[in-house]
Design a protein around this motif. Structure first.
Motif, PDB file in Angstrom:
ATOM      1  N   ASP A  41      92.825 -66.002  24.645  1.00 25.14           N
ATOM      2  CA  ASP A  41      92.690 -64.559  24.829  1.00 25.14           C
ATOM      3  C   ASP A  41      94.008 -63.854  24.536  1.00 25.14           C
ATOM      4  O   ASP A  41      94.038 -62.788  23.913  1.00 25.14           O
ATOM      5  N   ASN A  42      95.122 -64.428  24.977  1.00 25.10           N
ATOM      6  CA  ASN A  42      96.430 -63.836  24.693  1.00 25.10           C
ATOM      7  C   ASN A  42      96.695 -63.795  23.189  1.00 25.10           C
ATOM      8  O   ASN A  42      97.208 -62.804  22.662  1.00 25.10           O
ATOM      9  N   TRP A  43      96.383 -64.897  22.496  1.00 24.38           N
ATOM     10  CA  TRP A  43      96.615 -64.947  21.056  1.00 24.38           C
ATOM     11  C   TRP A  43      95.787 -63.894  20.335  1.00 24.38           C
ATOM     12  O   TRP A  43      96.233 -63.320  19.341  1.00 24.38           O
ATOM     13  N   MET A  44      94.579 -63.655  20.829  1.00 26.70           N
ATOM     14  CA  MET A  44      93.695 -62.687  20.191  1.00 26.70           C
ATOM     15  C   MET A  44      94.042 -61.252  20.576  1.00 26.70           C
ATOM     16  O   MET A  44      93.395 -60.302  20.114  1.00 26.70           O
ATOM     17  N   HIS A  45      95.041 -61.087  21.444  1.00 30.78           N
ATOM     18  CA  HIS A  45      95.616 -59.769  21.764  1.00 30.78           C
ATOM     19  C   HIS A  45      97.109 -59.807  21.428  1.00 30.78           C
ATOM     20  O   HIS A  45      97.954 -59.826  22.314  1.00 30.78           O
ATOM     21  N   PRO A  46      97.468 -59.815  20.147  1.00 31.18           N
ATOM     22  CA  PRO A  46      98.878 -59.955  19.779  1.00 31.18           C
ATOM     23  C   PRO A  46      99.733 -58.758  20.185  1.00 31.18           C
ATOM     24  O   PRO A  46     100.967 -58.834  20.118  1.00 31.18           O
ATOM     25  N   GLU A  47      99.103 -57.668  20.604  1.00 35.87           N
ATOM     26  CA  GLU A  47      99.872 -56.501  21.025  1.00 35.87           C
ATOM     27  C   GLU A  47     100.539 -56.698  22.381  1.00 35.87           C
ATOM     28  O   GLU A  47     101.429 -55.925  22.757  1.00 35.87           O
ATOM     29  N   LEU A  48     100.123 -57.730  23.140  1.00 37.53           N
ATOM     30  CA  LEU A  48     100.699 -57.948  24.459  1.00 37.53           C
ATOM     31  C   LEU A  48     102.137 -58.445  24.332  1.00 37.53           C
ATOM     32  O   LEU A  48     102.377 -59.504  23.741  1.00 37.53           O
ATOM     33  N   PRO A  49     103.103 -57.720  24.891  1.00 34.24           N
ATOM     34  CA  PRO A  49     104.502 -58.168  24.800  1.00 34.24           C
ATOM     35  C   PRO A  49     104.843 -59.137  25.932  1.00 34.24           C
ATOM     36  O   PRO A  49     104.281 -59.069  27.026  1.00 34.24           O
ATOM     37  N   ALA A  50     105.779 -60.024  25.659  1.00 32.16           N
ATOM     38  CA  ALA A  50     106.277 -60.905  26.713  1.00 32.16           C
ATOM     39  C   ALA A  50     107.204 -60.115  27.627  1.00 32.16           C
ATOM     40  O   ALA A  50     107.907 -59.195  27.187  1.00 32.16           O
ATOM     41  N   GLY A  79      95.551 -55.730  38.069  1.00 33.07           N
ATOM     42  CA  GLY A  79      95.579 -57.135  37.673  1.00 33.07           C
ATOM     43  C   GLY A  79      97.000 -57.552  37.348  1.00 33.07           C
ATOM     44  O   GLY A  79      97.632 -56.984  36.442  1.00 33.07           O
ATOM     45  N   LEU A  80      97.531 -58.500  38.082  1.00 27.80           N
ATOM     46  CA  LEU A  80      98.936 -58.869  37.956  1.00 27.80           C
ATOM     47  C   LEU A  80      99.148 -59.876  36.823  1.00 27.80           C
ATOM     48  O   LEU A  80      98.322 -60.768  36.608  1.00 27.80           O
ATOM     49  N   PRO A  81     100.256 -59.747  36.108  1.00 30.52           N
ATOM     50  CA  PRO A  81     100.596 -60.776  35.110  1.00 30.52           C
ATOM     51  C   PRO A  81     100.958 -62.090  35.795  1.00 30.52           C
ATOM     52  O   PRO A  81     101.349 -62.113  36.963  1.00 30.52           O
ATOM     53  N   ASN A  82     100.812 -63.194  35.060  1.00 24.27           N
ATOM     54  CA  ASN A  82     101.121 -64.499  35.635  1.00 24.27           C
ATOM     55  C   ASN A  82     101.676 -65.412  34.555  1.00 24.27           C
ATOM     56  O   ASN A  82     101.936 -64.975  33.427  1.00 24.27           O
ATOM     57  N   SER A  85      99.329 -65.417  31.461  1.00 25.26           N
ATOM     58  CA  SER A  85      99.043 -64.172  30.749  1.00 25.26           C
ATOM     59  C   SER A  85     100.042 -63.098  31.148  1.00 25.26           C
ATOM     60  O   SER A  85     100.284 -62.892  32.346  1.00 25.26           O
ATOM     61  N   PRO A  86     100.600 -62.377  30.156  1.00 24.42           N
ATOM     62  CA  PRO A  86     101.536 -61.294  30.480  1.00 24.42           C
ATOM     63  C   PRO A  86     100.847 -59.954  30.701  1.00 24.42           C
ATOM     64  O   PRO A  86     101.524 -58.942  30.882  1.00 24.42           O
ATOM     65  N   GLU A  87      99.516 -59.936  30.688  1.00 26.93           N
ATOM     66  CA  GLU A  87      98.803 -58.666  30.717  1.00 26.93           C
ATOM     67  C   GLU A  87      98.864 -58.021  32.097  1.00 26.93           C
ATOM     68  O   GLU A  87      98.603 -58.659  33.123  1.00 26.93           O
ATOM     69  N   LEU A  88      99.180 -56.723  32.109  1.00 27.71           N
ATOM     70  CA  LEU A  88      99.169 -55.905  33.319  1.00 27.71           C
ATOM     71  C   LEU A  88      98.044 -54.899  33.175  1.00 27.71           C
ATOM     72  O   LEU A  88      98.044 -54.067  32.262  1.00 27.71           O
ATOM     73  N   LEU A 103      98.473 -51.856  30.483  1.00 32.00           N
ATOM     74  CA  LEU A 103      99.664 -51.021  30.567  1.00 32.00           C
ATOM     75  C   LEU A 103     100.862 -51.704  29.919  1.00 32.00           C
ATOM     76  O   LEU A 103     100.991 -52.936  29.965  1.00 32.00           O
ATOM     77  N   ASP A 104     101.714 -50.875  29.335  1.00 36.98           N
ATOM     78  CA  ASP A 104     102.973 -51.368  28.796  1.00 36.98           C
ATOM     79  C   ASP A 104     103.866 -51.747  29.971  1.00 36.98           C
ATOM     80  O   ASP A 104     104.129 -50.911  30.849  1.00 36.98           O
ATOM     81  N   PRO A 105     104.361 -52.980  30.039  1.00 37.75           N
ATOM     82  CA  PRO A 105     105.167 -53.394  31.197  1.00 37.75           C
ATOM     83  C   PRO A 105     106.497 -52.660  31.300  1.00 37.75           C
ATOM     84  O   PRO A 105     107.084 -52.604  32.378  1.00 37.75           O
ATOM     85  N   THR A 106     106.964 -52.085  30.207  1.00 34.99           N
ATOM     86  CA  THR A 106     108.259 -51.395  30.224  1.00 34.99           C
ATOM     87  C   THR A 106     108.125 -49.941  30.651  1.00 34.99           C
ATOM     88  O   THR A 106     108.863 -49.469  31.515  1.00 34.99           O
ATOM     89  N   THR A 107     107.168 -49.236  30.069  1.00 37.07           N
ATOM     90  CA  THR A 107     107.035 -47.805  30.319  1.00 37.07           C
ATOM     91  C   THR A 107     105.933 -47.453  31.308  1.00 37.07           C
ATOM     92  O   THR A 107     105.947 -46.374  31.892  1.00 37.07           O
ATOM     93  N   GLY A 108     104.964 -48.319  31.475  1.00 35.61           N
ATOM     94  CA  GLY A 108     103.826 -48.012  32.337  1.00 35.61           C
ATOM     95  C   GLY A 108     102.753 -47.204  31.643  1.00 35.61           C
ATOM     96  O   GLY A 108     101.746 -46.843  32.258  1.00 35.61           O
TER      97      GLY A 108
END
Length: 512
Positions: A41-50, A79-82, A85-88, A103-108
């Protein structure tokens, strides 16, 4: 049926194994991939930043968005990242009528991510076969029973089971397929029994509802309520009059919940901004072998007082959850996941070798039979190619479609599934039209090339293809699987050395 028990079980193992083997291969291969469903799922969402956000920081980012844009919502979800998965995620309302954003983890701010079938499709396909949910669950349950029958009958008919584990004769045609089938079956026999039985145990209430209906007069809600744990009784007064009130600082509550339950998965807030607000903090599934869903700790949203804590389960419920947890492999971290993944691939190879062995053993026989019998076995071989090699093409094709389809495409997830099933159907047409060995070579070769070139595809379609750590491992694993498929394609291309019986060889020598 045959005369002796062994012969009868051999008949059952052969024909029962063929009938259920095709679908069992699909279930085992997709189950192996589903071990890493979140990584897919993470690979198929390449927009997710670490990122390296803590739980407290992630909650503050999500609360900032919810307070600004969804302040009037009755339910907030975070939903918390873990580690996987880095997704917030921030959500409002329920699953059906709610809104959920990444959400973008940097800007929200809201992070635009592509619509995709994701790893969840593979996970659901594993136990529903993309059928209506209950029909799929019942069918997979019936297949699991067939798998148990094949395992038990296989144990009985192979009297020299441990000797066969150490026996493998390469390049011997039918003998080699049988040796590979026996060795892989014996090697992972405990795994096969465990994974099949635990898969049935997960849906035991669905498969065997008679006891539940008898004890609770058909009231399933009462049954599930009785299975629930007994929460810790905490005497906390609830507000009688509902008034506006600020939300308590969640950071200390997260620390307390983490100390008690371990890694956290999500935070749910009901009635935010009101005096009757409650905060529900849920643990991450997988930090213990028992598959515990839900539960967690509840706090007063204004004072921070604990309303309920982790619950103690009854022994029968805990036993069922441990058995279920053994199937899902949510415990043990990545080492355990890799063990399950490798065992799943070997199990898939065991089923595939059995399917191929069925046709290899009968190839000479049906060559001299009627045209109807020849046509029947031709279709059996075509289905073998489609199920084994064609499914590999379809699975890697799903990942390719994720990169090649336009990001802004409408109904994009459905389009990915159309590619998956379309490739699978085309593989069947190809297997029917082409000669048997050509079909094997071409489909295995295509799957190998697609797996090996997956990193190049990401390199040319995504700006930072390995920005997320799990993406790198998925693409390296894809290359390793591509190497195995390429080796299989090469082995299929090699001439088979047929075994000549000693008596026949002696007669031929005398004639010469």
């Amino acid at each position: 049926m045959k005369q002796t028990l062994t012969q009868s079980l051999a008949w059952l193992h052969t024909w029962g194994g063929l009938i259920v083997g095709w679908l069992l291969f699909v279930i085992f291969l997709t189950g192996s991939l589903a071990v890493f469903d979140q990584e897919i799922d993470n690979w198929m969402h390449p927009e997710l930043p670490a990122h390296q956000l803590t739980d407290e920081q992630a909650v503050e980012r999500a609360l900032g968005y919810l307070r600004e844009y969804k302040a009037d919502a009755k339910q907030w979800g975070i939903g918390l990242p873990n580690d996987r998965s880095p997704e917030l995620r921030a959500s409002t309302g329920g699953r059906r009528d709610g809104l959920s954003v990444t959400l973008d983890p940097t800007t929200g701010d809201v992070l635009p991510v592509r619509e995709t079938a994701g790893g969840r499709f593979i996970f659901l396909f594993h136990f529903t076969l993309h059928m209506p949910r209950m029909i799929g669950i019942y069918l997979v349950g019936a297949l699991a029973m067939g798998m148990l029958a094949a395992l038990v009958s296989g144990i009985v008919i192979h009297k020299k089971i441990f000797k066969e584990f150490f026996t493998f004769r390469p390049a011997k045609g039918q003998r080699s397929w049988l040796d590979a089938h026996n060795a892989s079956a014996v090697l992972l026999l405990p795994f096969h029994l465990m994974i099949t039985y635990s898969g049935l145990a997960i849906f035991l209430v669905i498969y065997m509802p008679a006891a539940m209906d008898a004890l609770f007069d058909g009231d399933r809600e009462a049954f599930f309520k009785a299975q629930g744990a007994t929460p810790a009784a905490l005497e906390v007064k609830r507000p009688e009059n509902i008034e506006p009130a600020p939300l308590v600082a969640i950071g200390p509550l997260l620390a307390k919940a983490r100390d008690v339950m371990g890694p956290l998965n999500a935070v749910n807030i009901s009635n935010p901004g009101q005096s009757n607000a409650e905060i529900h903090i849920r643990p991450m599934t997988g930090n213990q072998i028992a598959l515990i869903k839900g539960g967690g700790m509840r706090f007063n949203g204004v004072t921070g007082e604990q309303l309920s804590g982790p619950t103690d389960m009854r022994a029968s419920v805990l036993t069922h959850q441990v058995i279920s947890g053994m199937h899902f492999a949510q415990f043990g971290g990545y080492p355990m996941r890799w063990v399950y993944f490798i065992c799943g691939l070997i199990s898939s190879a065991m089923i595939a070798s059995g399917l191929v062995l069925f046709t290899v053993k009968r190839r000479r026989k049906y060559a001299s039979e009627s045209r109807v019998a020849q046509r029947l076995y031709h279709w059996v071989e075509a289905i073998n190619v489609t199920v084994i090699a064609g499914l590999c093409v379809a699975c890697i094709g799903l990942l390719w479609s994720n990169r090649l389809l336009p990001v802004s495409m409408a109904e994009r997830a459905d389009a990915e599934l159309n590619v998956f099933f379309g490739l699978w159907v085309l593989s069947f047409v190809h297997a029917v039209l082409r000669a048997r060995m050509q079909a094997w070579r071409e489909q295995l070769g295509l799957a190998a090339v697609m797996c090996l070139s997956l990193p190049l595809l990401s390199l040319f379609t995504v700006n930072q293809p390995w920005a997320v750590h799990s993406n790198m491992w998925l693409e390296l694993t894809s290359m390793a699987l591509g190497g195995l498929l390429l080796w299989s394609c090469w082995k299929v291309s090699q001439p088979v050395v047929e075994r000549v019986p000693r008596k026949k060889a002696a007669v031929m020598a005398e004639v010469n």
